[in-house]
Design a protein around this motif. Structure first.
Motif, PDB file in Angstrom:
ATOM      1  N   PRO A  86      14.967   0.298   3.454  1.00 56.05           N
ATOM      2  CA  PRO A  86      13.512   0.545   3.381  1.00 56.05           C
ATOM      3  C   PRO A  86      12.779   0.192   4.676  1.00 56.05           C
ATOM      4  N   SER A  87      13.150  -0.926   5.282  1.00 52.08           N
ATOM      5  CA  SER A  87      12.491  -1.334   6.521  1.00 52.08           C
ATOM      6  C   SER A  87      12.806  -0.369   7.658  1.00 52.08           C
ATOM      7  N   MET A  88      14.088  -0.005   7.800  1.00 50.03           N
ATOM      8  CA  MET A  88      14.485   0.870   8.892  1.00 50.03           C
ATOM      9  C   MET A  88      13.871   2.253   8.750  1.00 50.03           C
ATOM     10  N   VAL A  89      13.915   2.804   7.533  1.00 54.32           N
ATOM     11  CA  VAL A  89      13.383   4.148   7.307  1.00 54.32           C
ATOM     12  C   VAL A  89      11.876   4.186   7.540  1.00 54.32           C
ATOM     13  N   SER A  90      11.158   3.207   7.021  1.00 52.80           N
ATOM     14  CA  SER A  90       9.701   3.220   7.156  1.00 52.80           C
ATOM     15  C   SER A  90       9.265   3.095   8.608  1.00 52.80           C
ATOM     16  N   VAL A  91       9.884   2.177   9.362  1.00 52.90           N
ATOM     17  CA  VAL A  91       9.517   2.012  10.767  1.00 52.90           C
ATOM     18  C   VAL A  91       9.861   3.268  11.572  1.00 52.90           C
ATOM     19  N   SER A  92      11.026   3.849  11.330  1.00 49.62           N
ATOM     20  CA  SER A  92      11.439   5.051  12.062  1.00 49.62           C
ATOM     21  C   SER A  92      10.517   6.223  11.776  1.00 49.62           C
ATOM     22  N   ILE A  94       7.330   6.141  10.491  1.00 53.58           N
ATOM     23  CA  ILE A  94       5.949   5.896  10.911  1.00 53.58           C
ATOM     24  C   ILE A  94       5.814   5.969  12.426  1.00 53.58           C
ATOM     25  N   ARG A  95       6.757   5.377  13.134  1.00 55.30           N
ATOM     26  CA  ARG A  95       6.648   5.317  14.596  1.00 55.30           C
ATOM     27  C   ARG A  95       6.893   6.667  15.256  1.00 55.30           C
ATOM     28  N   GLU A  96       7.957   7.361  14.860  1.00 54.04           N
ATOM     29  CA  GLU A  96       8.400   8.491  15.655  1.00 54.04           C
ATOM     30  C   GLU A  96       8.696   9.750  14.862  1.00 54.04           C
ATOM     31  N   THR A 200      -0.755   6.668  15.169  1.00 49.25           N
ATOM     32  CA  THR A 200      -2.004   7.331  14.798  1.00 49.25           C
ATOM     33  C   THR A 200      -2.744   7.839  16.029  1.00 49.25           C
ATOM     34  N   PHE A 201      -2.752   7.030  17.069  1.00 41.71           N
ATOM     35  CA  PHE A 201      -3.470   7.394  18.294  1.00 41.71           C
ATOM     36  C   PHE A 201      -2.884   8.648  18.936  1.00 41.71           C
ATOM     37  N   LYS A 202      -1.545   8.708  19.023  1.00 40.24           N
ATOM     38  CA  LYS A 202      -0.935   9.872  19.670  1.00 40.24           C
ATOM     39  C   LYS A 202      -1.017  11.116  18.790  1.00 40.24           C
TER      40      LYS A 202
END
Length: 260
Positions: A86-92, A94-96, A200-202
């Motif tokens: 869950p942590s790896m999937v969500s960060v990946s 959301i970030r990229e 969000t910014f990009k």
């Protein structure tokens, strides 16, 4: 001599294209702050761009979440790190993965549509008729569409990210018997503002690029029906290249701030 010509001519065409696009961008920033403001057309474009792209973005995000989790789980299980999914999937996501995949999908769906729509209006001389009648076609057609893509793409990316994480949860609930509350807590606990804000910014720049290139290619479409197809195709190709460049610059700048 022929070799020099083959090198110089494409370079010259590229520089002319960049110059025209820069001038087009300058006109946008000049017109966007000048009244009258086409607020009704802006809202109509927001509905057209956002609502009609919602299903495609949702399906794409759902499949991304499913596939990413299915592909990652066997490898993580070998190292006894399945609980980190869950942590790896969500960060990946959301970030990229979420922002760039959604932006590419929208470049094909929205960018080509804008290019073909404005290109057909240019070919059928509707834009010329607007100029003759005293209407400002640039403000009505271009400014509203660029603003709509700029503001709607972050919303589409947020929606796609949420659906992708939910798709990941479905895989985990079937494979690992994980409850929705536990999965959600792990996702929320691992995410920080430093993950969400840069993404969000990009996404605003992604939306601006999609609208700008689509409008530029359509508004300056060459005469003839062939030009409409070329404008739609070029809008997708140029936007996709520009999205990768913007993404690289955004990640590079973000990493610099992380290192400070």
């Amino acid at each position: 001599m022929n070799l020099i010509v083959k090198i110089v001519e494409p370079l010259k065409a590229f520089l002319l294209e960049v110059g025209e696009l820069s001038y087009f961008t300058g006109n946008f920033f000049k017109e966007v702050f000048k009244p009258p403001y086409e607020f009704k057309e802006f809202l109509r474009q927001c509905y057209y761009i956002g609502n009609r792209s919602l299903v495609l973005v949702g399906v794409t995000g759902f499949i991304i979440g499913l596939v990413f989790t299915l592909q990652s789980r066997p490898t993580l299980e070998e190292f006894g790190a399945a609980s980190w999914i869950p942590s790896m999937v969500s960060v990946s996501i959301i970030r990229e993965i979420g922002p760039i995949i959604t932006a590419l999908i929208c470049a094909g769906r929205i960018g080509s549509g804008i290019g073909a729509e404005l290109g057909s209006m240019r070919v059928t001389e509707q834009i010329d008729a607007m100029e003759v009648s005293g209407t400002n076609p640039f403000k009505y057609l271009v400014v509203t569409r660029i603003l709509a893509t700029t503001f709607m793409l972050p919303i589409l990316i947020f929606f796609g990210d949420a659906i992708a994480i939910y798709g990941s949860y479905l895989v985990e609930s079937m494979k690992g018997d994980v409850s929705f509350v536990l999965y959600s807590n792990q996702v929320i606990n691992i995410l920080e503002f430093s993950d969400v804000l840069p993404a969000t910014f990009k996404s605003f720049f992604f939306g601006f690029a999609i609208g700008l290139v689509g409008c530029f290619k359509g508004y300056n479409c060459k005469k003839g029906t062939v030009g409409v197809g070329q404008a739609a195709n070029a809008a997708v190709v140029y936007t996709s290249m520009l999205l990768f460049i913007i993404d690289f610059v955004a990640v590079f700048v973000t990493n610099i701030f992380y290192d400070l």
